[in-house]
Design a protein around this motif. Sequence first.
Motif, PDB file in Angstrom:
ATOM      1  N   LEU A  29       0.835  -1.203   0.000  1.00 39.03           N
ATOM      2  CA  LEU A  29       0.000   0.000   0.000  1.00 39.03           C
ATOM      3  C   LEU A  29       0.867   1.248   0.000  1.00 39.03           C
ATOM      4  O   LEU A  29       0.650   2.181  -0.786  1.00 39.03           O
ATOM      5  CB  LEU A  29      -0.919  -0.018   1.227  1.00 39.03           C
ATOM      6  CG  LEU A  29      -1.781   1.229   1.449  1.00 39.03           C
ATOM      7  CD1 LEU A  29      -2.768   1.401   0.311  1.00 39.03           C
ATOM      8  CD2 LEU A  29      -2.519   1.129   2.782  1.00 39.03           C
ATOM      9  N   ARG A  30       1.850   1.268   0.869  1.00 39.01           N
ATOM     10  CA  ARG A  30       2.731   2.441   0.969  1.00 39.01           C
ATOM     11  C   ARG A  30       3.544   2.630  -0.306  1.00 39.01           C
ATOM     12  O   ARG A  30       3.693   3.758  -0.793  1.00 39.01           O
ATOM     13  CB  ARG A  30       3.664   2.282   2.171  1.00 39.01           C
ATOM     14  CG  ARG A  30       4.586   3.476   2.425  1.00 39.01           C
ATOM     15  CD  ARG A  30       5.333   3.300   3.734  1.00 39.01           C
ATOM     16  NE  ARG A  30       6.143   4.464   4.038  1.00 39.01           N
ATOM     17  CZ  ARG A  30       7.436   4.577   3.767  1.00 39.01           C
ATOM     18  NH1 ARG A  30       8.059   3.559   3.172  1.00 39.01           N
ATOM     19  NH2 ARG A  30       8.109   5.663   4.074  1.00 39.01           N
ATOM     20  N   ASN A  31       4.073   1.546  -0.857  1.00 36.02           N
ATOM     21  CA  ASN A  31       4.845   1.658  -2.094  1.00 36.02           C
ATOM     22  C   ASN A  31       3.971   2.122  -3.258  1.00 36.02           C
ATOM     23  O   ASN A  31       4.429   2.874  -4.124  1.00 36.02           O
ATOM     24  CB  ASN A  31       5.502   0.322  -2.434  1.00 36.02           C
ATOM     25  CG  ASN A  31       6.618  -0.030  -1.472  1.00 36.02           C
ATOM     26  OD1 ASN A  31       7.199   0.845  -0.830  1.00 36.02           O
ATOM     27  ND2 ASN A  31       6.928  -1.321  -1.361  1.00 36.02           N
ATOM     28  N   GLY A  32       2.709   1.652  -3.288  1.00 38.97           N
ATOM     29  CA  GLY A  32       1.797   2.109  -4.326  1.00 38.97           C
ATOM     30  C   GLY A  32       1.520   3.594  -4.214  1.00 38.97           C
ATOM     31  O   GLY A  32       1.406   4.302  -5.224  1.00 38.97           O
ATOM     32  N   LEU A  33       1.408   4.084  -2.988  1.00 39.33           N
ATOM     33  CA  LEU A  33       1.149   5.502  -2.763  1.00 39.33           C
ATOM     34  C   LEU A  33       2.359   6.356  -3.134  1.00 39.33           C
ATOM     35  O   LEU A  33       2.222   7.430  -3.718  1.00 39.33           O
ATOM     36  CB  LEU A  33       0.774   5.723  -1.288  1.00 39.33           C
ATOM     37  CG  LEU A  33       0.594   7.175  -0.839  1.00 39.33           C
ATOM     38  CD1 LEU A  33      -0.536   7.849  -1.605  1.00 39.33           C
ATOM     39  CD2 LEU A  33       0.324   7.231   0.660  1.00 39.33           C
ATOM     40  N   GLY A 184      -3.077   2.048  -3.178  1.00 40.64           N
ATOM     41  CA  GLY A 184      -2.071   3.087  -2.974  1.00 40.64           C
ATOM     42  C   GLY A 184      -1.895   3.956  -4.203  1.00 40.64           C
ATOM     43  O   GLY A 184      -1.779   5.185  -4.097  1.00 40.64           O
ATOM     44  N   GLY A 185      -1.887   3.327  -5.399  1.00 41.67           N
ATOM     45  CA  GLY A 185      -1.777   4.093  -6.628  1.00 41.67           C
ATOM     46  C   GLY A 185      -2.961   5.012  -6.849  1.00 41.67           C
ATOM     47  O   GLY A 185      -2.806   6.135  -7.349  1.00 41.67           O
ATOM     48  N   ARG A 186      -4.146   4.546  -6.448  1.00 44.41           N
ATOM     49  CA  ARG A 186      -5.340   5.383  -6.587  1.00 44.41           C
ATOM     50  C   ARG A 186      -5.258   6.599  -5.676  1.00 44.41           C
ATOM     51  O   ARG A 186      -5.597   7.720  -6.084  1.00 44.41           O
ATOM     52  CB  ARG A 186      -6.585   4.556  -6.250  1.00 44.41           C
ATOM     53  CG  ARG A 186      -7.906   5.318  -6.334  1.00 44.41           C
ATOM     54  CD  ARG A 186      -8.132   5.879  -7.729  1.00 44.41           C
ATOM     55  NE  ARG A 186      -9.414   6.568  -7.812  1.00 44.41           N
ATOM     56  CZ  ARG A 186      -9.768   7.344  -8.837  1.00 44.41           C
ATOM     57  NH1 ARG A 186      -8.929   7.517  -9.851  1.00 44.41           N
ATOM     58  NH2 ARG A 186     -10.951   7.927  -8.849  1.00 44.41           N
TER      59      ARG A 186
END
Length: 220
Positions: A29-33, A184-186
């Motif tokens: 999640l953090r890496n996606g963000l 996370g990307g969203r």
Amino acid sequence: MVTDVEWAAFFPAAVLLAATPGANQLLALRNGLRHGPRAAVGASLGRFAAFALMVAAVAAGLGALLAASEVAFTVVKWSGVAYLAWLGVRTVATAGRPADAQERRKGSGGAAPRGGRPVLPTRRLARQEFVVAAANPKALVLFTVFLPQFLSRDAVHVVLPLCALGAAYIAVEFCCACGYAALGGRLKALGITRRARRRLDAATGVAMLGLAGWLATEER
């Protein structure tokens, strides 16, 4: 091989287990963000490399050895506690800091940005995911206890069915990791405020510290 596995019972349990937030899912999640879903999914391959080694260890009987050995379990356990605690403190300390600024300070492994875009540290993130997964002895013990539950009682040869179960669980975990990375990307695409990002980073760090504390108090 396939007929020796109770697939109907395995998949719902595997989805529930894989979707539950843990240290690696929080990292996804953090890496996606911070870096986008593609980098987060690429980094998660480090986790699955660790899981594949664990499945092989379980099939070879090493998981049962770890569960039975007080010394081996304690060494791996406290290594995992130390790494999770360090990662949690580091995550809290850098909460809200722009990812590209951090990577410029690290030098991005000595590579220069192309076209003004920061080089994504996928290899470093994958190594981080690998260590988080591998440093948790509960994960190996979990495979030792979780996977054999879904073998048919009349199964004679268990190595291949265990490997099939392990591969299926890794596939389920991969789908869940993609979901966390996409979330996370969203959030990144929505352009959340620096304050919200700082809170999310801090919450991730605190969760990892909590996992380190939980692991420290857990017995075999």
